[in-house]
Design an enzyme around this catalytic site. Structure first.
Site, mmCIF file in Angstrom:
data_model
loop_
_atom_site.group_PDB
_atom_site.id
_atom_site.type_symbol
_atom_site.label_atom_id
_atom_site.label_comp_id
_atom_site.label_asym_id
_atom_site.label_seq_id
_atom_site.Cartn_x
_atom_site.Cartn_y
_atom_site.Cartn_z
ATOM 1 N N LYS A 78 -0.440 -42.864 -27.136
ATOM 2 C CA LYS A 78 0.934 -42.410 -27.333
ATOM 3 C C LYS A 78 1.443 -42.889 -28.672
ATOM 4 C CE LYS A 78 4.960 -40.824 -25.982
ATOM 5 N NZ LYS A 78 5.266 -40.488 -27.386
ATOM 6 N N LYS A 102 2.630 -52.695 -28.655
ATOM 7 C CA LYS A 102 3.980 -52.486 -28.128
ATOM 8 C C LYS A 102 3.942 -52.117 -26.650
ATOM 9 C CE LYS A 102 5.833 -50.522 -32.411
ATOM 10 N NZ LYS A 102 6.450 -49.337 -33.020
ATOM 11 N N LYS A 114 -1.180 -42.544 -33.214
ATOM 12 C CA LYS A 114 -0.297 -42.289 -34.347
ATOM 13 C C LYS A 114 -0.860 -41.149 -35.165
ATOM 14 C CE LYS A 114 3.633 -44.049 -35.739
ATOM 15 N NZ LYS A 114 4.685 -44.539 -34.837
ATOM 16 N N THR A 198 15.191 -46.165 -30.240
ATOM 17 C CA THR A 198 14.616 -47.230 -31.063
ATOM 18 C C THR A 198 15.707 -48.141 -31.596
ATOM 19 O OG1 THR A 198 12.787 -45.766 -31.693
ATOM 20 C CG2 THR A 198 13.118 -47.748 -33.001
ATOM 21 N N ASN A 229 17.216 -42.273 -38.824
ATOM 22 C CA ASN A 229 17.615 -42.334 -37.421
ATOM 23 C C ASN A 229 17.737 -43.766 -36.919
ATOM 24 O OD1 ASN A 229 18.024 -41.417 -34.623
ATOM 25 N ND2 ASN A 229 15.961 -42.181 -34.311
ATOM 26 N N SER A 357 10.264 -42.855 -24.653
ATOM 27 C CA SER A 357 9.264 -41.785 -24.609
ATOM 28 C C SER A 357 8.516 -41.829 -23.279
ATOM 29 C CB SER A 357 8.275 -41.928 -25.768
ATOM 30 O OG SER A 357 8.818 -41.405 -26.961
#
Length: 425
Positions: A78, A102, A114, A198, A229, A357
């Site tokens: 992910k 993470k 990624k 985030t 963002n 997510s």
């Protein structure tokens, strides 16, 4: 020492080398077998693709893209997809490793992934950008899926782009597969609260750090590097908690006001002009001034390698909250530690995005929708528990927060490897 690479004439540390070095230290400190390091040090798969796009003038351009899948011991890989001219294979490899860490820290059943495309999206029309996004998915389709690999937004990618990507994947599969991409528009199965996730997670960890240090968040001061963002949401939510944001920088410049910035108005200015610079006629503010600013909280929310041997010693903040991925080199981290700065490491601090997510993926697979309040409450619970887990490891091992975060993550990944029989004692 980490290998170096040169970007725009500036020598920087290679992020993959940094990640590998920290993992090796954690493996040794935990007394784990060398096999754990061998499995974790590199992604299991990196797909490199070339994407042809017909430009608006009728010519064709080839764009280079990458997708890194680090490890799937906890679940499908992910992670985000970034569109940036400085994307490299080593960068996406390192970022996928950090995503694995993470997820392990947050207890999420994901491995790290990624992706990235070497492009400046501002130079493309909307049609060209859509064609590029869809072309990337066509190349990645064999290794994607809700139980394989799940992309999401990252630097310079948006819910709109995620909408194009999930539409392309669904077309290829001949059915809707919403759980394959997260960060989608809500109408396509996106989660409430995902856009702010985030930055909201960053603020949750800052609040935990302040509390741990015996400080009152209300009345503290902050500066923020990066006003995309994550940086803008972090700044906005900090002001809502009574923190005075004194300065902000972005790619176009920066702005500083000792009395604090009106973040809502700054957002409007940035949208209209493309930069925070010049807001209200306030003083210009560059990264050099940002790192040496007299403030309580510093939030690096830009790209990698910002806090270095040069900038690290100048930091006066009590708390550095790493909203970006890999913003600190080992030399910069050592300088902050020597000066007593409390660092919230990136693999903990900015994990709110992957957490929500995961919430989106759960909602897609169960065909349920949670309210924004439910999402935020769950995020608070997960982020505060993760902070406490890392801080307890810090106290137990008498190490710094970054080392503690790696120890927590590597220990959990190693336990999963043992449970699957990948390694033996």
């Amino acid at each position: 020492m980490p290998a170096k690479e040169v970007r725009d004439g500036v020598e920087i540390s290679n992020p993959l080398e940094i990640a590998q070095r920290l993992i090796e230290v954690a493996v040794n400190d935990l007394g784990l077998s060398q096999g754990v390091y061998e499995i974790l040090k590199k992604p299991k798969r990196i797909m490199k693709v070339s994407i042809p796009v017909r430009m608006d003038d009728g010519t064709y351009r080839e764009f280079e893209g990458f997708r890194s899948q680090h490890i799937d011991v906890l679940g499908p890989t992910k992670g985000g997809v970034r569109f940036h001219p400085l994307v490299t294979e080593d960068e996406v490899a390192a970022l996928s490793i950090w995503m694995s860490l993470k997820s392990a820290i947050l207890g999420i059943p994901y491995g790290g992934g990624k992706g990235g495309i070497v492009v400046n999206p501002k130079e493309l029309s909307e049609r060209e950008l859509e064609e590029l996004s869809r072309g990337f998915i066509r190349e990645l389709e064999p290794i994607m899926g809700p139980e394989k690999d799940i992309p999401a937004p990252d630097v310079n990618t948006t819910p709109e782009i995620m909408g194009w990507m999930i539409d392309e994947f669904s077309r290829l599969k001949g059915k809707n597969v919403p759980g394959t991409v997260t960060g989608k528009p809500i109408i396509l199965g996106g989660s409430a609260g995902r856009v702010e996730a985030t930055g909201r997670g960053v603020v949750f960890t800052i609040a935990q750090a302040a509390n741990t240090l015996g400080l009152k968040l209300e009345g503290m001061t902050a500066v923020v590097q990066g006003f995309g963002n994550v940086g803008s949401v972090t700044a906005k939510l900090l002001t809502e908690r009574g923190v005075k944001v004194l300065g902000v920088t972005d790619a176009g410049g920066g702005v500083y006001h000792e009395g604090g910035l009106d973040i809502e108005e700054l957002l409007k200015h940035a949208k209209e002009t493309g930069t925070v610079k010049g807001f209200n006629g306030y003083a210009d503010f560059g990264n050099e001034e940002l790192f040496s600013a007299d403030c309580d909280i510093l939030v690096p929310a830009a790209l990698e390698n910002q806090i270095t041997a040069e900038t690290g010693p100048k930091i006066k903040a009590k708390i550095v909250a790493e909203a970006a991925n890999g913003p600190t080199t080992p030399e910069g981290n050592a300088a902050m530690e020597d000066n007593g700065v409390f660092v919230i490491p990136d693999i903990l601090c900015n994990a709110g995005g992957v957490t929500v997510s995961y919430f989106e993926w759960v909602q897609n697979t169960t065909h349920l929708a949670w309210t924004e309040q439910e999402v935020n409450d769950r995020l608070f619970t997960e982020m505060t528990q993760a902070f406490d887990d890392v801080y307890q490891m810090k106290e137990k091992k008498n190490v710094k927060m970054r080392d503690a975060a790696y120890l927590v993550a590597v220990d959990r990944l190693a336990n999963a490897m043992k449970a699957r029989g990948w390694i033996r004692e």
